[in-house]
Design a protein around this motif. Structure first.
Motif, mmCIF file in Angstrom:
data_model
loop_
_atom_site.group_PDB
_atom_site.id
_atom_site.type_symbol
_atom_site.label_atom_id
_atom_site.label_comp_id
_atom_site.label_asym_id
_atom_site.label_seq_id
_atom_site.Cartn_x
_atom_site.Cartn_y
_atom_site.Cartn_z
ATOM 1 N N CYS A 57 2.618 -1.365 7.801
ATOM 2 C CA CYS A 57 2.952 -2.206 7.066
ATOM 3 C C CYS A 57 3.712 -1.546 5.853
ATOM 4 O O CYS A 57 3.618 -0.596 5.411
ATOM 5 C CB CYS A 57 1.606 -3.037 6.382
ATOM 6 S SG CYS A 57 0.806 -3.629 7.661
ATOM 7 N N GLY A 58 4.929 -2.378 5.182
ATOM 8 C CA GLY A 58 5.473 -1.915 3.818
ATOM 9 C C GLY A 58 5.921 -0.675 4.008
ATOM 10 O O GLY A 58 6.597 -0.322 4.743
ATOM 11 N N THR A 59 5.809 -0.036 3.114
ATOM 12 C CA THR A 59 6.132 1.531 2.876
ATOM 13 C C THR A 59 5.881 2.236 4.151
ATOM 14 O O THR A 59 6.788 3.042 4.537
ATOM 15 C CB THR A 59 5.517 2.137 1.295
ATOM 16 O OG1 THR A 59 6.506 1.229 0.364
ATOM 17 C CG2 THR A 59 5.799 3.707 1.653
ATOM 18 N N ALA A 60 4.810 2.284 4.417
ATOM 19 C CA ALA A 60 4.384 2.962 5.831
ATOM 20 C C ALA A 60 5.187 2.553 7.024
ATOM 21 O O ALA A 60 5.602 3.490 8.008
ATOM 22 C CB ALA A 60 2.849 2.730 6.010
ATOM 23 N N ILE A 103 0.434 4.140 11.285
ATOM 24 C CA ILE A 103 0.630 4.733 9.835
ATOM 25 C C ILE A 103 -0.030 3.951 8.852
ATOM 26 O O ILE A 103 0.359 2.831 8.635
ATOM 27 C CB ILE A 103 2.108 4.999 9.472
ATOM 28 C CG1 ILE A 103 2.723 5.752 10.829
ATOM 29 C CG2 ILE A 103 2.202 5.932 8.305
ATOM 30 C CD1 ILE A 103 4.185 5.824 10.451
ATOM 31 N N SER A 104 -1.012 4.592 7.993
ATOM 32 C CA SER A 104 -1.820 3.884 7.038
ATOM 33 C C SER A 104 -2.053 4.937 6.077
ATOM 34 O O SER A 104 -2.897 5.810 6.356
ATOM 35 C CB SER A 104 -2.736 3.002 7.581
ATOM 36 O OG SER A 104 -3.413 2.328 6.330
ATOM 37 N N SER A 106 -4.132 4.111 3.242
ATOM 38 C CA SER A 106 -5.405 3.926 2.743
ATOM 39 C C SER A 106 -6.228 4.007 3.814
ATOM 40 O O SER A 106 -7.547 4.066 4.077
ATOM 41 C CB SER A 106 -5.377 2.196 2.314
ATOM 42 O OG SER A 106 -5.215 1.599 3.383
ATOM 43 N N GLY A 107 -5.799 3.648 5.462
ATOM 44 C CA GLY A 107 -6.777 3.565 6.446
ATOM 45 C C GLY A 107 -7.541 2.387 6.615
ATOM 46 O O GLY A 107 -8.394 2.400 7.433
ATOM 47 N N THR A 109 -5.825 -1.008 6.124
ATOM 48 C CA THR A 109 -4.926 -2.276 5.996
ATOM 49 C C THR A 109 -5.309 -3.224 7.291
ATOM 50 O O THR A 109 -5.267 -2.803 8.286
ATOM 51 C CB THR A 109 -3.537 -1.881 6.117
ATOM 52 O OG1 THR A 109 -3.190 -1.054 4.904
ATOM 53 C CG2 THR A 109 -2.599 -3.115 6.232
ATOM 54 N N VAL A 155 -0.751 1.459 -7.124
ATOM 55 C CA VAL A 155 -0.340 0.554 -5.912
ATOM 56 C C VAL A 155 0.663 0.947 -5.138
ATOM 57 O O VAL A 155 0.699 1.022 -3.930
ATOM 58 C CB VAL A 155 -0.386 -0.855 -6.573
ATOM 59 C CG1 VAL A 155 0.099 -1.645 -5.500
ATOM 60 C CG2 VAL A 155 -1.865 -1.323 -7.052
ATOM 61 N N ALA A 156 1.891 1.390 -5.950
ATOM 62 C CA ALA A 156 3.026 1.871 -5.120
ATOM 63 C C ALA A 156 2.884 2.997 -4.455
ATOM 64 O O ALA A 156 2.541 3.756 -5.066
ATOM 65 C CB ALA A 156 4.168 1.487 -5.951
ATOM 66 N N SER A 157 3.297 3.154 -3.266
ATOM 67 C CA SER A 157 3.020 4.363 -2.545
ATOM 68 C C SER A 157 4.238 5.385 -2.850
ATOM 69 O O SER A 157 5.366 4.930 -2.694
ATOM 70 C CB SER A 157 3.175 4.158 -0.987
ATOM 71 O OG SER A 157 2.542 5.300 -0.300
ATOM 72 N N GLN A 164 3.710 10.885 4.905
ATOM 73 C CA GLN A 164 3.612 10.353 6.159
ATOM 74 C C GLN A 164 4.926 10.808 6.854
ATOM 75 O O GLN A 164 4.568 11.110 8.104
ATOM 76 C CB GLN A 164 3.762 8.718 6.100
ATOM 77 C CG GLN A 164 2.319 7.977 5.324
ATOM 78 C CD GLN A 164 2.539 6.645 5.034
ATOM 79 O OE1 GLN A 164 3.710 6.160 4.515
ATOM 80 N NE2 GLN A 164 1.453 6.010 4.665
ATOM 81 N N LEU A 241 12.295 -2.027 -2.097
ATOM 82 C CA LEU A 241 10.825 -2.332 -2.083
ATOM 83 C C LEU A 241 10.061 -1.826 -3.231
ATOM 84 O O LEU A 241 9.356 -2.594 -4.131
ATOM 85 C CB LEU A 241 9.992 -1.965 -1.065
ATOM 86 C CG LEU A 241 8.457 -2.284 -0.703
ATOM 87 C CD1 LEU A 241 8.343 -3.758 -0.867
ATOM 88 C CD2 LEU A 241 7.822 -1.942 0.254
ATOM 89 N N LYS A 242 10.318 -0.541 -3.542
ATOM 90 C CA LYS A 242 9.726 0.027 -4.951
ATOM 91 C C LYS A 242 10.293 -0.998 -6.128
ATOM 92 O O LYS A 242 9.509 -1.202 -6.913
ATOM 93 C CB LYS A 242 10.230 1.422 -5.016
ATOM 94 C CG LYS A 242 9.503 2.312 -4.214
ATOM 95 C CD LYS A 242 7.959 2.733 -4.567
ATOM 96 C CE LYS A 242 7.119 2.246 -3.761
ATOM 97 N NZ LYS A 242 6.945 2.534 -2.651
ATOM 98 N N VAL A 365 -4.719 -3.559 1.266
ATOM 99 C CA VAL A 365 -4.712 -5.110 1.879
ATOM 100 C C VAL A 365 -5.594 -5.293 3.085
ATOM 101 O O VAL A 365 -5.283 -5.274 4.167
ATOM 102 C CB VAL A 365 -3.239 -5.642 2.170
ATOM 103 C CG1 VAL A 365 -3.202 -7.003 2.403
ATOM 104 C CG2 VAL A 365 -2.463 -5.339 0.884
HETATM 105 C C1 F6R Z 1 4.431 -0.113 -1.126
HETATM 106 C C2 F6R Z 1 3.066 -0.175 -0.716
HETATM 107 C C3 F6R Z 1 2.738 -1.020 0.372
HETATM 108 C C4 F6R Z 1 1.827 -0.183 1.486
HETATM 109 C C5 F6R Z 1 1.333 -1.269 2.598
HETATM 110 C C6 F6R Z 1 0.623 -0.287 3.560
HETATM 111 O O1 F6R Z 1 4.485 0.601 -2.230
HETATM 112 O O2 F6R Z 1 2.205 0.387 -1.038
HETATM 113 O O3 F6R Z 1 3.871 -1.500 0.973
HETATM 114 O O4 F6R Z 1 2.652 0.811 1.956
HETATM 115 O O5 F6R Z 1 0.484 -2.003 2.129
HETATM 116 O O6 F6R Z 1 -0.377 0.432 3.115
HETATM 117 P P1 F6R Z 1 -1.189 1.586 3.733
HETATM 118 O O7 F6R Z 1 -0.321 2.883 4.162
HETATM 119 O O8 F6R Z 1 -2.359 1.827 3.111
HETATM 120 O O9 F6R Z 1 -1.699 0.727 5.256
#
Ligand code: F6R
Length: 368
Positions: A57-60, A103-104, A106-107, A109, A155-157, A164, A241-242, A365
């Protein structure tokens, strides 16, 4: 703790050279032989893999999009990337020769977790790329590559993303080694290039003032576009996205080649557009990107061009030029992302937003 930084995000951006180095640490020898200790899939099982599906999801997911280029180029295994939230609702075709890569950072999501549960029920093998030891996604995977970037609090990766991408390259090269699609000396020379990346990231961090000044100048903008080609395309998506997350303004990333299929209609006088220019090489990617810059500039865009050292062909078309250290095309996202992170952070800071805790967002999330 923040260690003297105003925001965790600034600290985590500064930690990126170390995060990349730590993701590589101990995983390859000088001769290019890769050793992935937590790879619980045997070489025989990996040789059976005939298709790779990356879910995130998202950045990952943007790290996954970058990885697709490297995986297909180095291993010749077909690879697709899908958002975890879409994946399992379309009845995907999976079997035991499919390797699902989750890919995550946080592990935890939920969308990604549900997708790997579904994939395992369908008998696919699941490998996760994760930053958080012992979290749910790696526990429920057949194999894991940890990114070792250290805890990410903002919060922002940022460092999560770069590590990753590096872990995906390690996976791609490991598969190439096992499948024999690349020789040891080729793998060694790619790894030597990756080993030089932390120094390049450090340089961009050291040169951050130029980007911060630009962010201050542009902080009245209500819309900013990002363009890229090839691996620069996911970089554009990540840059946008950032900015959405942190600055709450309209930002979009596009594939430069798609411009004339629609997005160019958005270009108007003074619109800031970032363009990631690929290194000169085969396929004319650099030349094609420059012609996109000319097209948008002719329509009044204010162009902010990211191009490698020594690429002078871009100079006449750049209202602002951000120089990137020279790296091979496939590795360019590891450097090109950094100025975009700096830009978004400073832009949000200028607007007085909470950079670490953007409104409406949570670090992991855990709901679908
Ligand atoms: C963007 C961001 C989110 C996460 C996404 C996946 O800056 O932080 O888009 O990349 O919620 O999160 P993980 O990698 O923890 O599964």
């Amino acid at each position: 703790e923040k260690g003297g930084y105003e925001w965790f995000m600034l600290k985590e951006m500064d930690e990126q050279p170390q995060a990349v180095a730590d993701t590589l640490l101990g995983r390859h020898s000088q001769t290019g032989q890769l050793q992935l200790d937590e790879m619980r899939l045997s070489d025989d099982e990996l040789r059976e893999v005939d298709r790779i599906v990356i879910i995130a999801c998202g950045t990952a997911s943007y790290a996954g999009l970058v990885a697709k280029y490297a995986i297909e180029h180095w291993t010749r295994i077909p690879c697709e990337v899908e958002l975890a939230s879409e994946f399992r609702y379309r009845d995907p075709i999976l079997d035991k020769s499919t390797l699902v890569v989750a890919i995550s950072q946080s592990g935890e999501t939920m969308d990604t977790l549900m997708a790997i549960r579904y994939a395992r029920q369908q008998k696919a093998r699941v490998l996760s790329i994760c930053n958080t030891n012992g979290s749910t996604i790696p526990r429920e995977s057949d194999a894991v590559i940890y990114t070792h970037a250290g805890p990410e609090v903002a919060v922002a990766s940022t460092k999560g993303f770069l590590s990753q991408v590096v872990a995906c390259y390690l996976l791609a090269l490991y598969l190439a080694q096992v499948k024999g699609t690349k020789y040891g000396d080729e793998i060694a020379s790619i790894l030597a290039e990756i080993d030089r990346v932390p120094a390049g990231i450090q340089r961009l961090l050291d040169e951050g003032d130029q980007v911060r000044k630009l962010a201050a100048d542009l902080s009245g903008s209500r819309s900013i576009l990002f363009l890229g080609r090839h691996v620069g395309y996911p970089v554009a998506l990540e840059g946008a996205l950032k900015l959405k997350e942190l600055a709450y303004i309209h930002a979009e990333g596009f594939a430069a080649g798609e411009l004339k299929h629609g997005p160019i209609a958005l270009v108007e006088d003074g619109l800031p557009v970032f363009v990631v220019v690929p290194p000169k090489g085969r396929d004319q990617l650099q030349e094609k990107t420059i012609s996109s810059i000319q097209e948008i500039r002719a329509r009044g865009a204010r162009t902010i061009v990211l191009a490698e050292d020594g690429d002078d062909d871009v100079v006449p078309y750049a209202d602002h030029l951000i120089r990137l250290p020279k790296v091979p095309t496939l590795l360019q996202p590891l450097v090109a992302t950094v100025p975009l992170q700096i830009f978004a952070t400073e832009f949000a800071d200028q607007l007085g937003h909470d950079v670490d805790q953007p409104r409406n967002l949570a670090k992991s999330v855990t709901v679908e």
